[in-house]
Design an enzyme around this catalytic site. Structure first.
Site, mmCIF file in Angstrom:
data_model
loop_
_atom_site.group_PDB
_atom_site.id
_atom_site.type_symbol
_atom_site.label_atom_id
_atom_site.label_comp_id
_atom_site.label_asym_id
_atom_site.label_seq_id
_atom_site.Cartn_x
_atom_site.Cartn_y
_atom_site.Cartn_z
ATOM 1 N N GLY A 1 -29.858 -14.251 15.623
ATOM 2 C CA GLY A 1 -29.250 -14.796 16.827
ATOM 3 C C GLY A 1 -27.750 -14.962 16.664
ATOM 4 O O GLY A 1 -27.186 -16.015 16.993
ATOM 5 N N SER A 2 -27.075 -13.910 16.182
ATOM 6 C CA SER A 2 -25.645 -14.016 15.870
ATOM 7 C C SER A 2 -24.806 -14.440 17.069
ATOM 8 O O SER A 2 -23.926 -15.300 16.963
ATOM 9 C CB SER A 2 -25.126 -12.684 15.321
ATOM 10 O OG SER A 2 -25.798 -12.337 14.141
ATOM 11 N N LEU B 1 -36.375 -9.169 20.978
ATOM 12 C CA LEU B 1 -36.939 -7.825 21.029
ATOM 13 C C LEU B 1 -38.312 -7.766 21.702
ATOM 14 O O LEU B 1 -39.148 -6.944 21.356
ATOM 15 C CB LEU B 1 -37.025 -7.247 19.605
ATOM 16 C CG LEU B 1 -35.691 -7.181 18.857
ATOM 17 C CD1 LEU B 1 -35.888 -6.615 17.452
ATOM 18 C CD2 LEU B 1 -34.667 -6.359 19.628
ATOM 19 N N HIS C 1 -25.827 -5.676 25.482
ATOM 20 C CA HIS C 1 -26.305 -4.371 25.002
ATOM 21 C C HIS C 1 -25.169 -3.654 24.275
ATOM 22 O O HIS C 1 -24.038 -3.616 24.775
ATOM 23 C CB HIS C 1 -26.800 -3.523 26.180
ATOM 24 C CG HIS C 1 -27.450 -2.254 25.758
ATOM 25 N ND1 HIS C 1 -28.727 -2.212 25.244
ATOM 26 C CD2 HIS C 1 -26.996 -0.969 25.751
ATOM 27 C CE1 HIS C 1 -29.033 -0.957 24.948
ATOM 28 N NE2 HIS C 1 -27.999 -0.192 25.238
ATOM 29 N N ASP D 1 -32.881 -2.926 30.253
ATOM 30 C CA ASP D 1 -31.459 -2.559 30.379
ATOM 31 C C ASP D 1 -31.086 -2.015 31.760
ATOM 32 O O ASP D 1 -30.140 -1.234 31.886
ATOM 33 C CB ASP D 1 -31.082 -1.508 29.306
ATOM 34 C CG ASP D 1 -31.369 -1.990 27.905
ATOM 35 O OD1 ASP D 1 -31.232 -3.194 27.643
ATOM 36 O OD2 ASP D 1 -31.741 -1.152 27.057
ATOM 37 N N GLU E 1 -19.188 -8.355 19.698
ATOM 38 C CA GLU E 1 -20.147 -8.902 20.662
ATOM 39 C C GLU E 1 -20.072 -10.418 20.847
ATOM 40 O O GLU E 1 -20.022 -10.898 21.995
ATOM 41 C CB GLU E 1 -21.574 -8.498 20.272
ATOM 42 C CG GLU E 1 -21.912 -7.072 20.590
ATOM 43 C CD GLU E 1 -23.335 -6.709 20.194
ATOM 44 O OE1 GLU E 1 -23.830 -5.710 20.699
ATOM 45 O OE2 GLU E 1 -23.941 -7.438 19.380
#
Length: 206
Positions: free
Chosen positions: A16-17, A92, A111, A152, A181
């Site tokens: 969970g960066s 995921l 994404h 997506d 990100e």
């Protein structure tokens, strides 16, 4: 300007960066947000321990045994913890109809490549960077979009280009995109909090 904090719930299957960066930004006063709940489908996900150490609730809700029950519980828990906006950070699993309905227009995903060209089922992580390089395009990017029932395909909220450099490998491109990100997620959420990005045109939030 007084900005009402976003009440955030997080979904993560691993570290969970981006969620960590968002929580830290909220704690540091760089983001008007309150972390309300971290959920993972993996019991040993480091994201859960991070949330507990950061002082907000963390739950494991497995999805494989009974996806319908997991969907119902996830919707129930997010609501019970006062979550307004759900942030995916390397989650995921496909979301179920109850969560998608209850939080329509209020679920965000990031994404690691241009959409829709490099998205869809199975397109995550290094696979995206391999596809970008195989296509020979000059530019990759990061896209933050709303989540719906299709992988997506939800409306794009914000995007940031990441140039493809000479000699790039999937690993080197992935490293640059991944490094960019978290800050981009934080910046985009702050723009939502300040009303610069209105999700109201896509859902019923702000």
């Amino acid at each position: 300007m007084i900005v009402a904090p976003l009440k955030l719930g997080f979904l993560a299957s691993g570290n969970g960066s981006s969620a960590r960066a968002i929580v830290n930004a909220a704690r540091d006063g760089r983001l008007a947000a309150e972390p309300r709940l971290m959920v993972s489908n993996i019991k040993a996900a480091p994201a859960l321990e991070f949330a507990r150490s950061a002082g907000f609730p963390a739950l494991c809700i497995p999805t494989q045994a009974d996806a319908e029950a997991a969907d119902a519980r996830l919707a129930r828990e997010m609501t019970a913890h006062g979550v307004e906006l759900i942030v995916l950070s390397g989650y995921l699993r496909r979301l179920g109809p109850q969560v998608l309905s209850r939080y329509a227009g209020r679920i965000l995903n990031i994404h690691p490549g241009p959409l829709p060209a490099f998205g869809g089922h199975g397109m995550y992580g290094r696979r995206v960077h391999e596809a970008v390089l195989a296509a020979g395009v000059a530019q990759s990017g990061i896209v933050i979009h709303l989540v719906d029932e299709e992988y997506d395909r939800g409306p794009e909220i914000a995007a940031r280009p990441v140039p493809v450099e000479a000699g790039d490998t999937p690993e080197s491109l992935e490293a640059r995109v991944t490094a960019a990100e978290p800050a981009f997620y934080v910046e985009t959420l702050q723009r939502i909090a300040e009303g610069q990005i209105a999700l109201g045109s896509h859902g019923n939030f702000r």
